[in-house]
Design a protein around this motif. Structure first.
Motif, PDB file in Angstrom:
ATOM      1  N   GLY A 169       1.216  -1.287  -0.039  1.00  0.00           N
ATOM      2  CA  GLY A 169       0.379  -0.192  -0.251  1.00  0.00           C
ATOM      3  C   GLY A 169       0.460   1.006  -0.057  1.00  0.00           C
ATOM      4  N   GLU A 170       1.451   1.768  -1.044  1.00  0.00           N
ATOM      5  CA  GLU A 170       1.659   2.601  -1.005  1.00  0.00           C
ATOM      6  C   GLU A 170       1.309   3.894  -2.325  1.00  0.00           C
ATOM      7  OE1 GLU A 170       4.808   3.203   0.171  1.00  0.00           O
ATOM      8  OE2 GLU A 170       5.889   1.165   0.073  1.00  0.00           O
ATOM      9  N   THR A 231       2.025   6.125 -16.397  1.00  0.00           N
ATOM     10  CA  THR A 231       3.406   5.641 -17.158  1.00  0.00           C
ATOM     11  C   THR A 231       2.660   4.361 -17.702  1.00  0.00           C
ATOM     12  OG1 THR A 231       3.923   4.359 -15.718  1.00  0.00           O
ATOM     13  CG2 THR A 231       5.129   6.095 -15.186  1.00  0.00           C
ATOM     14  N   GLY A 232       1.446   3.773 -17.601  1.00  0.00           N
ATOM     15  CA  GLY A 232       0.626   3.391 -18.711  1.00  0.00           C
ATOM     16  C   GLY A 232       1.266   1.672 -17.660  1.00  0.00           C
ATOM     17  N   ALA A 233       1.998   1.185 -16.966  1.00  0.00           N
ATOM     18  CA  ALA A 233       2.562   0.777 -15.998  1.00  0.00           C
ATOM     19  C   ALA A 233       0.970  -0.449 -15.528  1.00  0.00           C
ATOM     20  CB  ALA A 233       3.552   0.454 -14.901  1.00  0.00           C
ATOM     21  N   ASP A 234       1.149  -1.864 -15.254  1.00  0.00           N
ATOM     22  CA  ASP A 234      -0.017  -1.787 -14.430  1.00  0.00           C
ATOM     23  C   ASP A 234       0.410  -1.907 -12.622  1.00  0.00           C
ATOM     24  OD1 ASP A 234       2.343  -3.508 -14.585  1.00  0.00           O
ATOM     25  OD2 ASP A 234       0.460  -5.644 -13.178  1.00  0.00           O
ATOM     26  N   GLU A 235      -0.806  -1.140 -12.399  1.00  0.00           N
ATOM     27  CA  GLU A 235      -0.858  -1.239 -10.793  1.00  0.00           C
ATOM     28  C   GLU A 235      -1.464  -1.771  -9.759  1.00  0.00           C
ATOM     29  OE1 GLU A 235      -3.650   1.772  -9.521  1.00  0.00           O
ATOM     30  OE2 GLU A 235      -2.510   3.200 -10.858  1.00  0.00           O
ATOM     31  N   SER A 236      -2.130  -3.052 -10.633  1.00  0.00           N
ATOM     32  CA  SER A 236      -2.903  -4.184  -9.741  1.00  0.00           C
ATOM     33  C   SER A 236      -3.089  -5.211 -10.956  1.00  0.00           C
ATOM     34  CB  SER A 236      -4.064  -3.740  -9.404  1.00  0.00           C
ATOM     35  OG  SER A 236      -5.385  -3.771  -8.603  1.00  0.00           O
ATOM     36  N   THR A 237      -3.446  -6.128 -10.763  1.00  0.00           N
ATOM     37  CA  THR A 237      -3.423  -7.628 -11.468  1.00  0.00           C
ATOM     38  C   THR A 237      -3.852  -8.659 -10.385  1.00  0.00           C
ATOM     39  OG1 THR A 237      -0.935  -6.408 -13.012  1.00  0.00           O
ATOM     40  CG2 THR A 237      -2.617  -9.288 -13.353  1.00  0.00           C
ATOM     41  N   ALA A 261      -3.368 -15.373  -7.811  1.00  0.00           N
ATOM     42  CA  ALA A 261      -3.198 -14.914  -7.249  1.00  0.00           C
ATOM     43  C   ALA A 261      -3.017 -13.297  -7.783  1.00  0.00           C
ATOM     44  CB  ALA A 261      -1.251 -14.899  -8.779  1.00  0.00           C
ATOM     45  N   LEU A 262      -2.804 -12.312  -6.155  1.00  0.00           N
ATOM     46  CA  LEU A 262      -3.196 -10.812  -6.554  1.00  0.00           C
ATOM     47  C   LEU A 262      -1.949 -10.274  -6.185  1.00  0.00           C
ATOM     48  CD1 LEU A 262      -6.175 -11.471  -4.212  1.00  0.00           C
ATOM     49  CD2 LEU A 262      -6.595 -11.361  -6.735  1.00  0.00           C
ATOM     50  N   THR A 263      -1.885  -8.899  -6.696  1.00  0.00           N
ATOM     51  CA  THR A 263      -0.900  -7.899  -6.276  1.00  0.00           C
ATOM     52  C   THR A 263      -1.322  -6.744  -6.449  1.00  0.00           C
ATOM     53  OG1 THR A 263       1.798  -7.501  -7.173  1.00  0.00           O
ATOM     54  CG2 THR A 263       0.123  -8.082  -8.791  1.00  0.00           C
ATOM     55  N   ASN A 264      -0.592  -5.801  -6.104  1.00  0.00           N
ATOM     56  CA  ASN A 264      -1.742  -4.239  -6.425  1.00  0.00           C
ATOM     57  C   ASN A 264      -0.373  -3.478  -5.026  1.00  0.00           C
ATOM     58  OD1 ASN A 264      -2.812  -1.430  -5.213  1.00  0.00           O
ATOM     59  ND2 ASN A 264      -4.956  -2.855  -5.786  1.00  0.00           N
ATOM     60  N   SER A 269      -1.080  -6.017   1.163  1.00  0.00           N
ATOM     61  CA  SER A 269      -1.975  -7.080   2.016  1.00  0.00           C
ATOM     62  C   SER A 269      -1.838  -7.607   3.002  1.00  0.00           C
ATOM     63  CB  SER A 269      -1.365  -8.390   1.044  1.00  0.00           C
ATOM     64  OG  SER A 269       0.331  -8.668   0.915  1.00  0.00           O
ATOM     65  N   ASP A 270      -0.278  -7.247   4.156  1.00  0.00           N
ATOM     66  CA  ASP A 270      -0.088  -6.716   5.438  1.00  0.00           C
ATOM     67  C   ASP A 270      -0.038  -5.524   5.802  1.00  0.00           C
ATOM     68  OD1 ASP A 270       1.192  -7.705   8.102  1.00  0.00           O
ATOM     69  OD2 ASP A 270       2.431  -8.568   7.192  1.00  0.00           O
ATOM     70  N   PRO A 271      -1.059  -4.702   5.994  1.00  0.00           N
ATOM     71  CA  PRO A 271      -0.910  -3.017   6.151  1.00  0.00           C
ATOM     72  C   PRO A 271       0.333  -3.424   7.425  1.00  0.00           C
ATOM     73  CG  PRO A 271      -3.752  -3.888   6.021  1.00  0.00           C
ATOM     74  CD  PRO A 271      -2.535  -5.100   6.350  1.00  0.00           C
TER      75      PRO A 271
END
Length: 386
Positions: A169-170, A231-237, A261-264, A269-271
């Motif tokens: 979380g940034e 930028t167009g990069a993925d921030e959440s997949t 499989a989650l990523t963001n 995932s561990d605040p």
């Protein structure tokens, strides 16, 4: 007597520094008295002074040579294996450089930008009879080894679902803006290759790697992606993988299994970093569940929960000995493979690295995410920026 491996370090950033710190730890502290490590060369692509500074700041015992380019590093006759710690946008070119010079290689993950590059690297290593391994350090943790053993033993029955979440979380705009490698497409940045590789690691090592080799089949892929507006990069997949078998046997219950499989990079995932929000990984079988706590790249404990009436809940702590970060275990694996004349590790075999890269290729295709042609290229040699 311990078998000693002589390392050359390619790059001088955070990951290289962390890896070298672990190499300098006493192997006996992690019960690895059969192997030992020496760092005898460090290289920066831009300035010899950076390599010299890393050698000095970490107190690497001499002799240890500093180089101001990678070409001199890979031709150093005293180096047994090169650790490639450059951005993954540059991995294909950097690994090809080392292999072409006849050097064994441990390369950081994500291994390459696409599966086509990975296939060429492994075929080159095969032709030259050189060791090559993707540095998925998490696979060699005692915790990961124990979890795989529990699955193979059938304690939690047929595993039908693994859910793994690797998210930070940034405040993305304020912290990374547009040029940081995490969000820079020119460096193959984004959530998928930077963080999602760890979620995929847990899905594959629990639903794919735990099967006998002749039963391992690539999954079908369904995914959704959100792009970073600057930028167009993925921030959440988010990825759902469907495997055509369950694990470990697929005999008692012949049906498919799902890996999620989650990523963001906006939610964590561990605040609080204390595991308060629960496990980041859940491995669910017909007879129970394994829960893994801590970020998926460096988990610290797990819990085994049998179904009602089948036994007691078991909590297992897996500390990192001697203040290590956890990278030494993969280095020990490299040393043992080289000692035994192996060109690949059974813990991270070539075909599995390719299968994971093919999943990420398909996820990017579904999300419409392409990187610059230069870093997607399979041409070698090719001069890249940076």
């Amino acid at each position: 007597m311990a078998h000693t491996i002589r390392w050359g370090i390619m790059a001088t950033g955070w990951i290289a520094t962390t890896f070298v710190r672990d190499l300098l730890k006493d192997p006996k502290a992690r019960d690895a008295s059969d192997v030992a490590h020496r760092v005898i060369a460090v290289a920066s692509s831009s300035a010899k002074a950076k390599a010299t500074q890393l050698i000095s700041s970490l107190g690497i015992p001499g002799p240890c040579t500093a180089y101001g380019n990678y070409e001199d590093l890979v031709t150093d006759s005293d180096v047994d294996v090169i650790y490639v710690a450059t951005p993954h946008s540059h991995h294909f070119q950097n690994v090809m450089l080392a292999l072409s010079a006849g050097k064994n290689v441990l390369c950081e993950k994500a291994f390459t930008v696409n599966a086509a590059q990975a296939k060429i690297l492994y075929e080159t290593a095969r032709q030259k009879n050189l060791f090559l391994m993707e540095a998925v350090w998490t696979r060699y943790f005692p915790l990961s080894v124990q979890v795989r053993q529990i699955i193979r033993s059938g304690v939690i029955g047929e595993v039908l679902r693994t859910v793994a979440d690797t998210s930070f979380g940034e405040a993305v705009e304020e912290k990374w803006a547009t040029t940081h490698r995490m969000v820079n497409p020119d460096l193959a940045g984004g959530a998928l290759l930077e963080l999602g590789i760890y979620s995929l690691t847990w899905v594959f090592q629990t639903l794919y790697h735990t099967l006998p080799k002749d039963q391992r089949k690539p999954p079908s892929v369904t995914s959704q992606m959100t792009r970073y507006h600057l930028t167009g990069a993925d921030e959440s997949t988010s990825i759902i993988l469907t495997f055509s078998t369950s694990t470990p046997s697929n005999t008692a219950l012949p049906r498919c299994s799902h890996g999620i499989a989650l990523t963001n990079i906006r939610v964590s995932s561990d605040p609080d970093g204390q595991g308060t929000s629960g496990p980041t990984i859940r491995i669910q079988g017909t007879k129970g569940e394994i829960q893994v706590f801590g970020y998926p790249f460096r988990p610290t404990r797990y819990r085994v929960i049998p179904v009602k009436g089948a036994g007691e809940v078991r909590e297992v702590e897996c500390p990192f000995p001697d203040g290590g970060h956890g990278m030494a275990w993969e280095a020990d694996e490299v040393a043992r493979c080289l000692r035994d004349g192996k060109v690949e590790s059974e813990g991270m075999p070539w075909e599995e690295s390719i299968a994971i890269m093919e999943v990420m290729d398909e996820v990017r295709r579904q999300g419409g995410l392409e990187y610059p042609a230069q870093i997607e290229s399979t041409e070698y040699p090719l001069q890249l920026w940076g």
